[in-house]
Design an enzyme around this catalytic site. Sequence first.
Site, PDB file in Angstrom:
ATOM      1  N   GLU A  39      74.981  23.349   7.551  1.00  0.00           N
ATOM      2  CA  GLU A  39      74.910  23.719   8.975  1.00  0.00           C
ATOM      3  C   GLU A  39      73.737  23.075   9.710  1.00  0.00           C
ATOM      4  O   GLU A  39      73.742  23.024  10.933  1.00  0.00           O
ATOM      5  CB  GLU A  39      74.846  25.239   9.139  1.00  0.00           C
ATOM      6  CG  GLU A  39      73.512  25.830   8.735  1.00  0.00           C
ATOM      7  CD  GLU A  39      73.134  27.041   9.577  1.00  0.00           C
ATOM      8  OE1 GLU A  39      73.903  27.443  10.445  1.00  0.00           O
ATOM      9  OE2 GLU A  39      72.030  27.567   9.340  1.00  0.00           O
ATOM     10  N   ASN A  40      72.722  22.606   8.968  1.00  0.00           N
ATOM     11  CA  ASN A  40      71.554  21.981   9.602  1.00  0.00           C
ATOM     12  C   ASN A  40      71.434  20.502   9.266  1.00  0.00           C
ATOM     13  O   ASN A  40      70.355  19.917   9.412  1.00  0.00           O
ATOM     14  CB  ASN A  40      70.261  22.689   9.166  1.00  0.00           C
ATOM     15  CG  ASN A  40      70.274  24.179   9.406  1.00  0.00           C
ATOM     16  OD1 ASN A  40      70.323  24.962   8.462  1.00  0.00           O
ATOM     17  ND2 ASN A  40      70.259  24.567  10.668  1.00  0.00           N
ATOM     18  N   HIS A  68      75.260  27.572  13.180  1.00  0.00           N
ATOM     19  CA  HIS A  68      75.193  26.299  13.914  1.00  0.00           C
ATOM     20  C   HIS A  68      76.469  25.455  13.750  1.00  0.00           C
ATOM     21  O   HIS A  68      76.448  24.251  13.999  1.00  0.00           O
ATOM     22  CB  HIS A  68      73.983  25.487  13.466  1.00  0.00           C
ATOM     23  CG  HIS A  68      72.671  26.168  13.729  1.00  0.00           C
ATOM     24  ND1 HIS A  68      72.297  26.602  14.988  1.00  0.00           N
ATOM     25  CD2 HIS A  68      71.652  26.508  12.901  1.00  0.00           C
ATOM     26  CE1 HIS A  68      71.095  27.174  14.908  1.00  0.00           C
ATOM     27  NE2 HIS A  68      70.693  27.136  13.655  1.00  0.00           N
ATOM     28  N   HIS A 151      76.007  34.054   5.064  1.00  0.00           N
ATOM     29  CA  HIS A 151      75.002  33.434   5.924  1.00  0.00           C
ATOM     30  C   HIS A 151      74.363  34.525   6.776  1.00  0.00           C
ATOM     31  O   HIS A 151      74.874  34.867   7.849  1.00  0.00           O
ATOM     32  CB  HIS A 151      75.699  32.371   6.780  1.00  0.00           C
ATOM     33  CG  HIS A 151      74.764  31.391   7.393  1.00  0.00           C
ATOM     34  ND1 HIS A 151      74.216  30.351   6.685  1.00  0.00           N
ATOM     35  CD2 HIS A 151      74.275  31.287   8.647  1.00  0.00           C
ATOM     36  CE1 HIS A 151      73.441  29.638   7.490  1.00  0.00           C
ATOM     37  NE2 HIS A 151      73.449  30.191   8.678  1.00  0.00           N
ATOM     38  N   HIS A 176      70.869  30.770   5.222  1.00  0.00           N
ATOM     39  CA  HIS A 176      70.422  31.006   6.602  1.00  0.00           C
ATOM     40  C   HIS A 176      68.920  31.241   6.733  1.00  0.00           C
ATOM     41  O   HIS A 176      68.318  30.755   7.677  1.00  0.00           O
ATOM     42  CB  HIS A 176      71.164  32.150   7.291  1.00  0.00           C
ATOM     43  CG  HIS A 176      70.687  32.427   8.694  1.00  0.00           C
ATOM     44  ND1 HIS A 176      70.879  31.534   9.728  1.00  0.00           N
ATOM     45  CD2 HIS A 176      70.003  33.474   9.232  1.00  0.00           C
ATOM     46  CE1 HIS A 176      70.352  32.038  10.833  1.00  0.00           C
ATOM     47  NE2 HIS A 176      69.808  33.192  10.562  1.00  0.00           N
ATOM     48  N   HIS A 178      66.587  30.061   4.854  1.00  0.00           N
ATOM     49  CA  HIS A 178      65.903  28.852   4.386  1.00  0.00           C
ATOM     50  C   HIS A 178      64.796  29.171   3.381  1.00  0.00           C
ATOM     51  O   HIS A 178      63.964  28.304   3.097  1.00  0.00           O
ATOM     52  CB  HIS A 178      65.336  28.026   5.556  1.00  0.00           C
ATOM     53  CG  HIS A 178      66.386  27.414   6.431  1.00  0.00           C
ATOM     54  ND1 HIS A 178      66.178  26.291   7.196  1.00  0.00           N
ATOM     55  CD2 HIS A 178      67.674  27.767   6.670  1.00  0.00           C
ATOM     56  CE1 HIS A 178      67.262  25.981   7.869  1.00  0.00           C
ATOM     57  NE2 HIS A 178      68.190  26.877   7.569  1.00  0.00           N
TER      58      HIS A 178
HETATM   59 FE   LIG Z   1      70.234  27.115   8.397  1.00  0.00          FE
HETATM   60 FE   LIG Z   2      71.887  29.641   9.998  1.00  0.00          FE
END
Ligand SMILES: [Fe+2]
Ligand SMILES: [Fe+2]
Length: 260
Positions: A39-40, A68, A151, A176, A178
Amino acid sequence: MRLLFIGDIVGRPGRDIVCRAVPRLVAERKLDLVIANAENAAGGSGLTPDIYRDLIAAGVDGITLGDHVYRRREIVPVLERESNIVRPANLPDEASGRVWATVTARDGTSVAFFTMLGQLFMKPADSPFRIADRVLAAIPSDVTVRFLDFHAEATSEAQMMGRYLDGRVSAVLGTHTHVATADECIFPGGTAFQCDVGMTGPFDSILGRRIDRVLETRLTANPTQFDVADGDVRLCGSIVDIDPATGRATAIERVCVCDA
Ligand SMILES: [Fe+2]
Ligand SMILES: [Fe+2]
């Protein structure tokens, strides 16, 4: 069978370490399947078609996303066309992309996977508990190996989901935040669990972004560009061993590969 799940891939540093490390991990750790949360992956937020292709070419077999998911709109055709990438299942029915997918592991096992957003400290989403019931009912019963990337922001909600699905999925692993949590375990029903498997990207950062920029905005409220950082790059995830006959997990191990 042995599954590696890779946590939130952040920007180019995250993508680069995935491309360097995954082929070696597949060989050395005898991995049958690699799933990653991307997602990142595009500049720290979202995913593009080119990056999707790069990750698949590097040996990632399945891709999950998170809040995201649509930050880069050009990913929508990929979400609608490709069979190995999923959007969060607890978005509205009209949202683009599939809510669960199956991929074939190297040992021949069919593996179903999906992702859902938590509701605590997150943008509005449908109940992940009710949606999990719906997704699991839709997956063919002969697909015994089932994986959820949950997430979510709150560890309490992740634990609730893990306990709710214990015995019904092979693993509930979080993304999510991290930040990897040191709580990996196998629940009594045979579900491997970890609140968050951590980030794949630069650790000399605030959750992958430049420390100076994030701090300046936090302290002054003046907007800055939250560029992706570049120092101390690591790949974080967890390896889960699963009995394909029953779908039960037999082992879970946290992994963190440094960019040496
Ligand atoms: Fe993320
Ligand atoms: Fe996220």
